[in-house]
Design a protein around this motif. Structure first.
Motif, mmCIF file in Angstrom:
data_model
loop_
_atom_site.group_PDB
_atom_site.id
_atom_site.type_symbol
_atom_site.label_atom_id
_atom_site.label_comp_id
_atom_site.label_asym_id
_atom_site.label_seq_id
_atom_site.Cartn_x
_atom_site.Cartn_y
_atom_site.Cartn_z
ATOM 1 N N LEU A 189 0.776 -1.101 -0.008
ATOM 2 C CA LEU A 189 0.134 -0.029 0.133
ATOM 3 C C LEU A 189 0.863 1.234 -0.161
ATOM 4 O O LEU A 189 0.596 2.053 -0.683
ATOM 5 C CB LEU A 189 -0.884 0.069 1.360
ATOM 6 C CG LEU A 189 -1.774 1.187 1.371
ATOM 7 C CD1 LEU A 189 -2.741 1.266 0.174
ATOM 8 C CD2 LEU A 189 -2.688 1.254 2.721
ATOM 9 N N ALA A 190 2.086 1.299 0.812
ATOM 10 C CA ALA A 190 2.835 2.370 0.782
ATOM 11 C C ALA A 190 3.459 2.519 -0.700
ATOM 12 O O ALA A 190 3.704 3.870 -0.954
ATOM 13 C CB ALA A 190 3.700 2.448 2.245
ATOM 14 N N GLY A 191 3.968 1.440 -1.163
ATOM 15 C CA GLY A 191 4.492 1.543 -2.403
ATOM 16 C C GLY A 191 3.609 2.202 -3.494
ATOM 17 O O GLY A 191 3.876 2.865 -4.341
ATOM 18 N N LEU A 248 4.108 5.458 -5.792
ATOM 19 C CA LEU A 248 4.017 5.609 -6.997
ATOM 20 C C LEU A 248 2.907 6.353 -7.796
ATOM 21 O O LEU A 248 3.048 7.021 -8.544
ATOM 22 C CB LEU A 248 3.838 4.068 -7.712
ATOM 23 C CG LEU A 248 4.889 3.083 -7.536
ATOM 24 C CD1 LEU A 248 4.495 1.752 -8.101
ATOM 25 C CD2 LEU A 248 6.197 3.632 -8.541
ATOM 26 N N ALA A 249 1.804 6.635 -6.852
ATOM 27 C CA ALA A 249 0.771 7.178 -7.412
ATOM 28 C C ALA A 249 1.009 8.776 -7.240
ATOM 29 O O ALA A 249 0.447 9.685 -8.056
ATOM 30 C CB ALA A 249 -0.597 6.882 -6.637
ATOM 31 N N SER A 250 2.000 9.210 -6.298
ATOM 32 C CA SER A 250 2.326 10.457 -6.083
ATOM 33 C C SER A 250 3.222 11.108 -7.441
ATOM 34 O O SER A 250 3.460 12.277 -7.380
ATOM 35 C CB SER A 250 2.965 10.633 -4.807
ATOM 36 O OG SER A 250 4.351 10.156 -4.577
ATOM 37 N N ASN A 251 3.756 10.205 -8.145
ATOM 38 C CA ASN A 251 4.916 10.604 -9.316
ATOM 39 C C ASN A 251 3.867 11.233 -10.172
ATOM 40 O O ASN A 251 3.093 10.720 -10.520
ATOM 41 C CB ASN A 251 5.396 8.961 -9.608
ATOM 42 C CG ASN A 251 6.559 9.336 -10.713
ATOM 43 O OD1 ASN A 251 6.803 10.417 -10.915
ATOM 44 N ND2 ASN A 251 7.465 8.356 -10.687
ATOM 45 N N SER A 309 -0.827 10.422 -15.624
ATOM 46 C CA SER A 309 -1.393 10.501 -16.869
ATOM 47 C C SER A 309 -2.443 9.245 -17.308
ATOM 48 O O SER A 309 -2.354 8.010 -16.027
ATOM 49 C CB SER A 309 -0.114 10.261 -17.955
ATOM 50 O OG SER A 309 0.300 8.898 -17.820
ATOM 51 N N PRO A 310 -3.017 9.198 -17.899
ATOM 52 C CA PRO A 310 -4.150 7.911 -18.407
ATOM 53 C C PRO A 310 -3.342 6.663 -18.076
ATOM 54 O O PRO A 310 -3.828 5.648 -17.616
ATOM 55 C CB PRO A 310 -4.829 8.260 -19.629
ATOM 56 C CG PRO A 310 -4.789 9.848 -19.658
ATOM 57 C CD PRO A 310 -3.699 10.123 -19.027
ATOM 58 N N PHE A 318 -3.792 0.540 -11.815
ATOM 59 C CA PHE A 318 -4.875 -0.279 -11.599
ATOM 60 C C PHE A 318 -4.478 -1.635 -11.890
ATOM 61 O O PHE A 318 -4.729 -2.453 -10.842
ATOM 62 C CB PHE A 318 -5.999 0.252 -12.303
ATOM 63 C CG PHE A 318 -7.177 -0.454 -12.449
ATOM 64 C CD1 PHE A 318 -8.121 -0.601 -11.118
ATOM 65 C CD2 PHE A 318 -7.472 -1.382 -13.356
ATOM 66 C CE1 PHE A 318 -9.093 -1.482 -11.277
ATOM 67 C CE2 PHE A 318 -8.672 -2.285 -13.540
ATOM 68 C CZ PHE A 318 -9.452 -2.218 -12.447
ATOM 69 N N GLY A 319 -3.873 -1.862 -13.029
ATOM 70 C CA GLY A 319 -3.397 -3.255 -13.413
ATOM 71 C C GLY A 319 -2.793 -3.836 -12.248
ATOM 72 O O GLY A 319 -2.910 -5.089 -11.793
ATOM 73 N N PHE A 320 -1.445 -3.199 -11.875
ATOM 74 C CA PHE A 320 -0.784 -3.649 -10.922
ATOM 75 C C PHE A 320 -1.624 -3.979 -9.415
ATOM 76 O O PHE A 320 -1.536 -5.103 -8.778
ATOM 77 C CB PHE A 320 0.468 -2.730 -10.545
ATOM 78 C CG PHE A 320 1.412 -3.306 -9.450
ATOM 79 C CD1 PHE A 320 2.157 -4.174 -9.758
ATOM 80 C CD2 PHE A 320 1.395 -2.681 -8.194
ATOM 81 C CE1 PHE A 320 3.084 -4.854 -8.793
ATOM 82 C CE2 PHE A 320 2.437 -3.250 -7.348
ATOM 83 C CZ PHE A 320 3.223 -4.227 -7.703
ATOM 84 N N GLY A 321 -2.329 -2.958 -8.959
ATOM 85 C CA GLY A 321 -3.236 -3.366 -7.804
ATOM 86 C C GLY A 321 -4.156 -4.394 -7.932
ATOM 87 O O GLY A 321 -4.399 -5.295 -7.080
ATOM 88 N N LEU A 322 -4.836 -4.544 -9.054
ATOM 89 C CA LEU A 322 -5.512 -5.881 -9.420
ATOM 90 C C LEU A 322 -4.808 -7.129 -9.338
ATOM 91 O O LEU A 322 -5.113 -7.903 -8.920
ATOM 92 C CB LEU A 322 -6.495 -5.374 -11.001
ATOM 93 C CG LEU A 322 -7.357 -6.588 -11.204
ATOM 94 C CD1 LEU A 322 -8.414 -6.630 -10.237
ATOM 95 C CD2 LEU A 322 -7.696 -6.489 -12.664
ATOM 96 N N PHE A 323 -3.558 -7.096 -9.975
ATOM 97 C CA PHE A 323 -2.517 -8.288 -10.044
ATOM 98 C C PHE A 323 -2.383 -8.672 -8.529
ATOM 99 O O PHE A 323 -2.461 -9.862 -8.259
ATOM 100 C CB PHE A 323 -1.522 -7.877 -10.811
ATOM 101 C CG PHE A 323 -0.457 -9.115 -10.814
ATOM 102 C CD1 PHE A 323 -0.635 -10.263 -11.623
ATOM 103 C CD2 PHE A 323 0.777 -8.825 -10.059
ATOM 104 C CE1 PHE A 323 0.481 -11.219 -11.514
ATOM 105 C CE2 PHE A 323 1.485 -9.975 -9.940
ATOM 106 C CZ PHE A 323 1.458 -11.098 -10.810
#
Length: 75
Positions: free
Chosen positions: A20-22, A26-29, A34-35, A42-47
């Motif tokens: 979650l911290a990672g 990454l989301a703050s980058n 960008s889309p 989203f794909g990484f979180g789903l995986f």
């Protein structure tokens, strides 16, 4: 020994918090805003989520050996 057992019991929770911290880092980058970056997150979180759901109940310790019929007289 008790600390080691406690660590083994909560390693999944520690891994979830680390992931979650990672993801937040990454989301703050600016590349992730960008889309394509949002879709990648989203794909990484789903995986990761599907991995926990599908394989979370598997144990990595070797299963204890089943006693054979020849060893029953020893019990």
């Amino acid at each position: 020994m008790a600390g080691l057992i406690r660590l083994i019991r909560c390693w999944r929770a520690a891994l979830v918090l680390l992931l979650l911290a990672g993801m937040l880092w990454l989301a703050s980058n600016h590349h992730s805003q960008s889309p394509a970056g949002v879709l990648g997150l989203f794909g990484f979180g789903l995986f990761i989520s599907l991995g926990f759901i599908l394989f979370g109940q598997q144990r990595f310790e070797p299963s204890p050996a089943k006693p054979s019929d020849e060893d029953q007289h020893l019990a």
